[in-house]
Structure formats: structure tokens, C-alpha cells
Design a protein around this motif. Structure first.
Motif, PDB file in Angstrom:
ATOM      1  N   LYS A  65      -6.864   5.384  -1.511  1.00  0.00           N
ATOM      2  CA  LYS A  65      -7.694   6.570  -1.706  1.00  0.00           C
ATOM      3  C   LYS A  65      -9.095   6.430  -1.110  1.00  0.00           C
ATOM      4  O   LYS A  65      -9.649   7.369  -0.543  1.00  0.00           O
ATOM      5  N   ASN A  66      -9.662   5.234  -1.240  1.00  0.00           N
ATOM      6  CA  ASN A  66     -11.040   5.033  -0.787  1.00  0.00           C
ATOM      7  C   ASN A  66     -11.142   4.323   0.556  1.00  0.00           C
ATOM      8  O   ASN A  66     -12.234   3.916   0.961  1.00  0.00           O
ATOM      9  N   VAL A  67     -10.021   4.176   1.234  1.00  0.00           N
ATOM     10  CA  VAL A  67     -10.051   3.546   2.559  1.00  0.00           C
ATOM     11  C   VAL A  67     -10.671   4.506   3.559  1.00  0.00           C
ATOM     12  O   VAL A  67     -10.309   5.684   3.621  1.00  0.00           O
ATOM     13  N   LEU A 111       0.821  -1.215   0.000  1.00  0.00           N
ATOM     14  CA  LEU A 111       0.000   0.000   0.000  1.00  0.00           C
ATOM     15  C   LEU A 111       0.851   1.260   0.000  1.00  0.00           C
ATOM     16  O   LEU A 111       0.351   2.349  -0.282  1.00  0.00           O
ATOM     17  N   SER A 158      -0.177   4.033  -2.553  1.00  0.00           N
ATOM     18  CA  SER A 158      -0.975   3.345  -3.568  1.00  0.00           C
ATOM     19  C   SER A 158      -2.351   3.977  -3.735  1.00  0.00           C
ATOM     20  O   SER A 158      -2.947   4.483  -2.772  1.00  0.00           O
ATOM     21  N   LYS A 159      -2.877   3.913  -4.954  1.00  0.00           N
ATOM     22  CA  LYS A 159      -4.237   4.379  -5.219  1.00  0.00           C
ATOM     23  C   LYS A 159      -5.258   3.572  -4.427  1.00  0.00           C
ATOM     24  O   LYS A 159      -6.380   4.021  -4.212  1.00  0.00           O
ATOM     25  N   GLU A 160      -4.865   2.366  -4.009  1.00  0.00           N
ATOM     26  CA  GLU A 160      -5.757   1.514  -3.228  1.00  0.00           C
ATOM     27  C   GLU A 160      -6.142   2.167  -1.897  1.00  0.00           C
ATOM     28  O   GLU A 160      -7.143   1.795  -1.289  1.00  0.00           O
ATOM     29  N   LEU A 176       0.990  -2.004  -4.986  1.00  0.00           N
ATOM     30  CA  LEU A 176      -0.297  -1.987  -5.688  1.00  0.00           C
ATOM     31  C   LEU A 176      -0.476  -0.619  -6.315  1.00  0.00           C
ATOM     32  O   LEU A 176      -0.756   0.355  -5.636  1.00  0.00           O
TER      33      LEU A 176
END
Length: 260
Positions: free
Chosen positions: A217-219, A201, A213-215, A259
Motif C-alpha cells: 500500500k505504501n510502496v 507481496l 499484501s498490505k505491505e 505478508l
């Protein structure tokens, strides 16, 4: 102390000095360092003599030369031979040093460092392999944390209980001889960033700046946590005083773990 000062250093003594050099922040190599005092007592030499030997070994450290860090200019032939022999065989260095030290004190390795409960493992090749692994893990953690001054390389946090010697290239896929216990394959991270790094991440770019990581962004997280977490994005980590993160390890993490 008089003892053996003035007596030529042996191969075994030089191995012990090099192993301690690897586990010691360059700025902490002095005769007042407790670990250096401890080794000097074992060898029958003054702390100043041991510290000088460690500075002599630093003369052969290519990373220090690249960064124009001044070390002693008079390393011996034996110093160079020991540095060359073990600088790419960290597992053997860490284990050999503990074997030498245990023999000098007429004790077992598990009386020197915590290697876990191995008393119930029958003697033989498997027990020695377990011992080597745990000694290597100890060496890796101490070398990485001390190189970073016992502070998280992202946040600057200084609390050893919350710090982890993180592998850049995962232990499971590392070459046992050259990578698993190589301090250049390590980062000193707090527990949260260690987990984020392990899961891909976050990573570091070629300039050792933090990439998220872009992963992420929505966490879901509260604004204070988001502000804290993203506040480090694009910032260079706190650099170690030796054992800079290896370029090949960073590239592996970017290509395989991160990621995007």
C-alpha cells in the motif's frame, strides 16, 4: 512411416510418452506438434501413434476428469501403471526419460538438454545428483510454461524470455520426490509478479484470485504503475489446461510466505 507401428508399446517408450505428455499443453497434443514428431522419429512410430498414446495416458489424469476434459477412453494396463508409478515422483520421471532417450541415441544427457557446465565435476554420486537436479528444473519449467500456454497467468503476457516457472511452495523447503518438480507447485509468471510472489507481496486465494499484501500500500510508484499493478487484484488467474495449482501449495504460500 511404417517402422514399429502396430508393435506393442514397451515400458521405456511409454515413459517417454508420459514425460512428453507432462511437458505438452493438452490442446497441443497432435501429430503436427514438432516435439511429438521428434519422439515419433526416435521410436520409429508415426506422430499420430505417439499423439494417440499421449491421449491414452491422459485418460488417467484425475485433474482432466474433474474438469470434464475429454481424453481417450482406452488406456492400456501399462499406461495406467506408468501414470500411477510416476505421477507423484516427478524427479524420477524427468530423469528416467532423459536416461532412456540418451541411451536410445547413444549420446549423453547434456547433449539432449542444457544442464549447465558439469563436465568438470568428477563422475560419481554428486555429479549424478547435480544432473538429476538440473534435469528436474528443465522438466518443471517446460511443464509449467506449456500448461499455461506460455503466458503469464496474471497478465496474459506471452514472451518466454520474460516468463518464469515460479514455485508456489519454495524449492528449498519442498520434498525432493513429490514437490520440487511437481507442475502443480508452479505458476507461470512474468518477472515482476514472480518476484512479488516469491517475497510474499502477492498470493492467490482458494479461488485462485490475486490477493495483494498490505505491505504494498505504501510502496512508492507512479499512478500508472499502481493502476496496472492493482488492476489485477481480485481477478482469477488464467488457468492452465492441466496441472492446476495444488490446494496444499496455495495454502502453504498463504500461511507461510504471504505478508498479510
Amino acid at each position: 512411416m511404417e517402422g514399429r507401428n502396430g508393435v506393442k508399446w514397451s515400458r521405456e517408450e511409454t515413459i517417454l510418452a508420459y514425460e512428453l505428455y507432462c511437458r505438452t499443453s493438452f490442446s497441443k497434443i497432435s501429430q503436427t506438434n514438432p516435439e511429438i514428431k521428434k519422439l515419433s522419429e526416435l521410436l520409429g512410430r508415426t506422430p499420430g501413434s505417439v499423439a494417440l498414446k499421449m491421449h491414452n495416458l491422459a485418460h488417467y489424469d484425475p485433474e482432466l476428469k474433474k474438469r470434464n476434459v475429454t481424453a481417450m477412453a482406452h488406456g492400456s494396463k501399462l499406461d495406467g501403471e506408468i501414470f500411477t508409478e510416476f505421477c507423484n515422483d516427478w524427479a524420477e520421471l524427468s530423469y528416467r526419460a532423459q536416461v532412456i532417450q540418451a541411451k536410445m541415441q547413444n549420446i549423453q544427457i547434456n547433449e539432449l538438454i542444457d544442464v549447465g557446465d558439469i563436465d568438470n565435476i568428477p563422475s560419481g554420486e554428486y555429479k549424478e545428483k547435480v544432473m538429476r537436479t538440473r534435469v528436474g528444473q528443465y522438466f518443471f519449467r517446460m511443464s509449467v510454461l506449456n500448461s499455461y500456454g506460455n503466458r503469464c497467468c496474471i497478465t496474459g503476457m506471452r514472451r518466454s524470455e520474460l516468463l518464469i516457472a515460479s514455485h508456489i511452495k519454495p524449492w528449498s523447503v519442498c520434498d525432493e520426490k513429490t514437490e520440487r518438480t511437481n507442475p502443480c507447485n508452479g505458476l507461470c509468471l512474468n518477472s515482476l509478479h514472480d518476484k512479488a510472489f516469491d517475497k510474499g507481496l502477492i498470493t492467490l486465494d482458494s479461488g485462485l484470485k490475486l490477493v495483494i499484501s498490505k505491505e504494498m500500500k505504501n510502496v512508492q510508484m507512479d499512478e500508472m504503475t499502481r493502476e496496472w499493478f492493482y488492476g489485477y487484484e481480485g481477478k482469477q488467474i488464467h488457468l492452465p489446461d492441466k496441472f492446476l495449482p495444488g490446494k496444499n501449495f496455495i495454502e502453504y504460500h498463504n500461511d507461510v510466505i504471504f505478508l498479510r
